[in-house]
Design a protein around this motif. Structure first.
Motif, PDB file in Angstrom:
ATOM      1  N   GLN A   1       0.825  -1.204   0.000  1.00 45.63           N
ATOM      2  CA  GLN A   1       0.000   0.000   0.000  1.00 45.63           C
ATOM      3  C   GLN A   1       0.859   1.254   0.000  1.00 45.63           C
ATOM      4  O   GLN A   1       1.809   1.356   0.761  1.00 45.63           O
ATOM      5  N   LEU A   2       0.537   2.194  -0.857  1.00 48.39           N
ATOM      6  CA  LEU A   2       1.095   3.535  -0.849  1.00 48.39           C
ATOM      7  C   LEU A   2      -0.073   4.475  -0.586  1.00 48.39           C
ATOM      8  O   LEU A   2      -0.768   4.896  -1.500  1.00 48.39           O
ATOM      9  N   GLU A   3      -0.314   4.727   0.702  1.00 45.52           N
ATOM     10  CA  GLU A   3      -1.506   5.465   1.127  1.00 45.52           C
ATOM     11  C   GLU A   3      -2.736   4.742   0.580  1.00 45.52           C
ATOM     12  O   GLU A   3      -2.955   3.577   0.909  1.00 45.52           O
ATOM     13  N   ASP A   4      -3.539   5.388  -0.284  1.00 42.53           N
ATOM     14  CA  ASP A   4      -4.753   4.741  -0.782  1.00 42.53           C
ATOM     15  C   ASP A   4      -4.547   4.012  -2.109  1.00 42.53           C
ATOM     16  O   ASP A   4      -5.510   3.556  -2.730  1.00 42.53           O
ATOM     17  N   LEU A   5      -3.308   3.875  -2.539  1.00 38.03           N
ATOM     18  CA  LEU A   5      -2.998   3.207  -3.802  1.00 38.03           C
ATOM     19  C   LEU A   5      -2.331   1.865  -3.542  1.00 38.03           C
ATOM     20  O   LEU A   5      -1.362   1.782  -2.793  1.00 38.03           O
ATOM     21  N   THR A   6      -2.839   0.804  -4.168  1.00 34.82           N
ATOM     22  CA  THR A   6      -2.246  -0.525  -4.050  1.00 34.82           C
ATOM     23  C   THR A   6      -1.216  -0.712  -5.162  1.00 34.82           C
ATOM     24  O   THR A   6      -1.539  -0.574  -6.345  1.00 34.82           O
ATOM     25  N   LEU A   7       0.023  -1.004  -4.771  1.00 36.35           N
ATOM     26  CA  LEU A   7       1.086  -1.261  -5.741  1.00 36.35           C
ATOM     27  C   LEU A   7       1.215  -2.760  -5.964  1.00 36.35           C
ATOM     28  O   LEU A   7       1.313  -3.525  -5.005  1.00 36.35           O
ATOM     29  N   LEU A   8       1.201  -3.173  -7.212  1.00 34.33           N
ATOM     30  CA  LEU A   8       1.320  -4.581  -7.578  1.00 34.33           C
ATOM     31  C   LEU A   8       2.622  -4.798  -8.341  1.00 34.33           C
ATOM     32  O   LEU A   8       2.973  -4.017  -9.228  1.00 34.33           O
ATOM     33  N   ARG A   9       3.321  -5.873  -7.998  1.00 35.12           N
ATOM     34  CA  ARG A   9       4.559  -6.231  -8.705  1.00 35.12           C
ATOM     35  C   ARG A   9       4.426  -7.668  -9.202  1.00 35.12           C
ATOM     36  O   ARG A   9       4.958  -8.608  -8.598  1.00 35.12           O
ATOM     37  N   PRO A  10       3.755  -7.877 -10.311  1.00 33.11           N
ATOM     38  CA  PRO A  10       3.475  -9.242 -10.780  1.00 33.11           C
ATOM     39  C   PRO A  10       4.634  -9.924 -11.503  1.00 33.11           C
ATOM     40  O   PRO A  10       4.498 -11.073 -11.917  1.00 33.11           O
ATOM     41  N   LEU A  11       5.781  -9.234 -11.647  1.00 33.31           N
ATOM     42  CA  LEU A  11       6.918  -9.824 -12.383  1.00 33.31           C
ATOM     43  C   LEU A  11       8.035 -10.286 -11.461  1.00 33.31           C
ATOM     44  O   LEU A  11       9.107 -10.663 -11.935  1.00 33.31           O
ATOM     45  N   LEU A  12       7.820 -10.290 -10.151  1.00 28.12           N
ATOM     46  CA  LEU A  12       8.917 -10.568  -9.222  1.00 28.12           C
ATOM     47  C   LEU A  12       9.495 -11.974  -9.352  1.00 28.12           C
ATOM     48  O   LEU A  12      10.612 -12.220  -8.897  1.00 28.12           O
ATOM     49  N   SER A  13       8.762 -12.889  -9.932  1.00 25.32           N
ATOM     50  CA  SER A  13       9.288 -14.254 -10.098  1.00 25.32           C
ATOM     51  C   SER A  13       9.952 -14.458 -11.460  1.00 25.32           C
ATOM     52  O   SER A  13      10.441 -15.557 -11.757  1.00 25.32           O
ATOM     53  N   LEU A  14       9.986 -13.417 -12.291  1.00 31.36           N
ATOM     54  CA  LEU A  14      10.521 -13.541 -13.654  1.00 31.36           C
ATOM     55  C   LEU A  14      11.864 -12.838 -13.786  1.00 31.36           C
ATOM     56  O   LEU A  14      12.108 -11.802 -13.181  1.00 31.36           O
ATOM     57  N   ARG A  15      12.749 -13.419 -14.607  1.00 25.67           N
ATOM     58  CA  ARG A  15      14.054 -12.820 -14.880  1.00 25.67           C
ATOM     59  C   ARG A  15      13.956 -11.835 -16.034  1.00 25.67           C
ATOM     60  O   ARG A  15      13.149 -11.989 -16.962  1.00 25.67           O
TER      61      ARG A  15
END
Length: 417
Positions: A155-169
């Motif tokens: 969470q960044l205040e009221d914004l949800t940050l998604l990182r869907p590539l963390l398992s990819l090279r």
């Protein structure tokens, strides 16, 4: 579409939490990681009715940045997606350039998302980025939080940050883009050895020969994330048991803090400092541990816009006087980003800190049972040099002060990584 591409798209789609958002922002710099993210999310989510909004932050630090941002706009248009370019108008000051650019970027992205009614934003961080972050934190002797590196959801205040590539090279994403015929740009600053991250990135191949691979470092981050969640759970329980709130400050018994394990007490104190100061980023670990020792031994300290002081066996965490000095607001505005003031009769009045001079105009202030430094940083209504009202010390009819940051937000902060 090749099988490899299909597997990548399915894997990224699985990283988007349910329920799917109606609108999803995608931060795209023009580099391979974020370009791949936009292309993959377009294929994975557009058929499911998710509206994607691409956005690029042009920091204005390189001559080519404007053209690169326009290139992202063309890519987005080709996919049938909207695209906005945000500009860092203030530019950098003295100090850590990369940190300033990062904070400015997140601020611009947060404000942009709010303006679009977007509650979630996807970022293109990869397993390589995760490994580099762990290495950087190791060089700073970071604790559990630092080594947990980047979370897949934050969470960044009221914004949800998604990182869907963390398992990819990164290499796999570039192979995907080549196969799909999608171009990207390489930022020359990614080869600039003045930056710590660049030197660590260049050292990774040699470290991999010693077993310190991207996969191993990513696993360290995952393990530390699980440890952090456990510590945060117990820190939350401790806060619910031993913390109270008065006049915008957080208080706890000194003996209670002394009995807590260091790591739990550290988290509790850190959360209190962030709550009273409104800080987005926590103070570094070394000064935080020094502040904890001060709290336990009965001293006083200022840190990150907050103040820690001890009175009669209680530890108080309040706003730092210097941080609110000079802050002025109109009636109806939010003062110090956390106080809402209303007053029926407020002609020619301004809101500013009560201060030491205002406290002296409230001879009965000790009857509140609160320390003077806690009261001095509360809001007051002034007409020039005349104190009209101090809602938390010397109330006046029709004049009130209420916090805009709730106690519930304080408790929620323990679990909002």
């Amino acid at each position: 579409m090749t099988q490899d591409a299909a597997d990548i798209i399915a894997g990224v789609r699985a990283q988007i939490p349910h329920p799917l958002p109606d609108r999803l922002g995608v931060a795209v710099s023009g580099g391979s990681d974020s370009v791949a993210l936009l292309h993959i999310l377009h294929r994975a989510l557009t058929p499911e009715g998710v509206q994607l909004y691409a956005v690029t932050v042009d920091h204005g630090l390189r001559a080519a940045s404007a053209a690169e941002a326009e290139g992202v706009a063309a890519l987005a248009t080709g996919l049938g997606l909207s695209h906005d370019i945000l500009h860092w108008a203030e530019g950098p000051g003295a100090g850590n350039l990369q940190d300033q650019a990062r904070q400015a970027r997140y601020g611009l992205l947060r404000d942009w998302a709010r303006s679009k009614g977007i509650a979630a934003l996807a970022l293109g961080h990869t397993a390589d980025d995760q490994a580099e972050t762990v290495l950087m934190r190791l060089t700073r002797a970071s604790g559990v939080d630092g080594l947990s590196a980047m979370s897949a959801v934050r969470q960044l205040e009221d914004l949800t940050l998604l990182r869907p590539l963390l398992s990819l090279r990164r290499a796999d994403l570039r192979d995907y883009l080549r196969a799909e015929g999608v171009p990207w740009v390489d930022d020359p600053s990614n080869e600039d050895r003045r930056f710590d991250r660049v030197r660590l990135r260049q050292a990774l191949p040699m470290l991999e020969e010693l077993g310190l691979s991207v996969d191993a470092l990513s696993l360290v981050a995952k393990n530390m994330q699980q440890a952090r969640q456990t510590l945060d759970h117990y820190a939350l329980s401790a806060a619910q048991e031993g913390v109270s709130f008065q006049a915008g400050a957080v208080a706890a018994e000194q003996a209670f803090l002394a009995d807590l394990p260091d790591e739990i007490a550290h988290r509790l104190l850190r959360a209190a400092l962030q709550w009273v100061s409104g800080g987005t980023y926590p103070p570094r670990r070394a000064p935080m541990m020094a502040a904890l020792e001060t709290a336990r031994t009965g001293g006083s300290a200022t840190l990150a816009g907050g103040r820690i002081l001890c009175r009669r066996g209680r530890v108080w965490i309040c706003r730092e006087a210097q941080a609110v000095r000079g802050q002025i607001a109109e009636i109806g505005q939010v003062w110090d980003a956390r106080w809402g003031i209303s007053c029926v009769k407020s002609d020619d009045c301004k809101v500013r800190a009560l201060g030491a001079e205002g406290l002296q105009l409230c001879p009965d202030w000790r009857e509140t049972g609160l320390p003077g430094p806690v009261l001095e940083v509360t809001p007051a209504l002034w007409r020039g040099a005349d104190l009209v009202a101090a809602p938390l010390v010397r109330p006046a009819p029709g004049c009130t002060a209420e916090l805009t940051c709730s106690e519930e937000e304080f408790f929620a902060s323990f679990l909002s990584h």
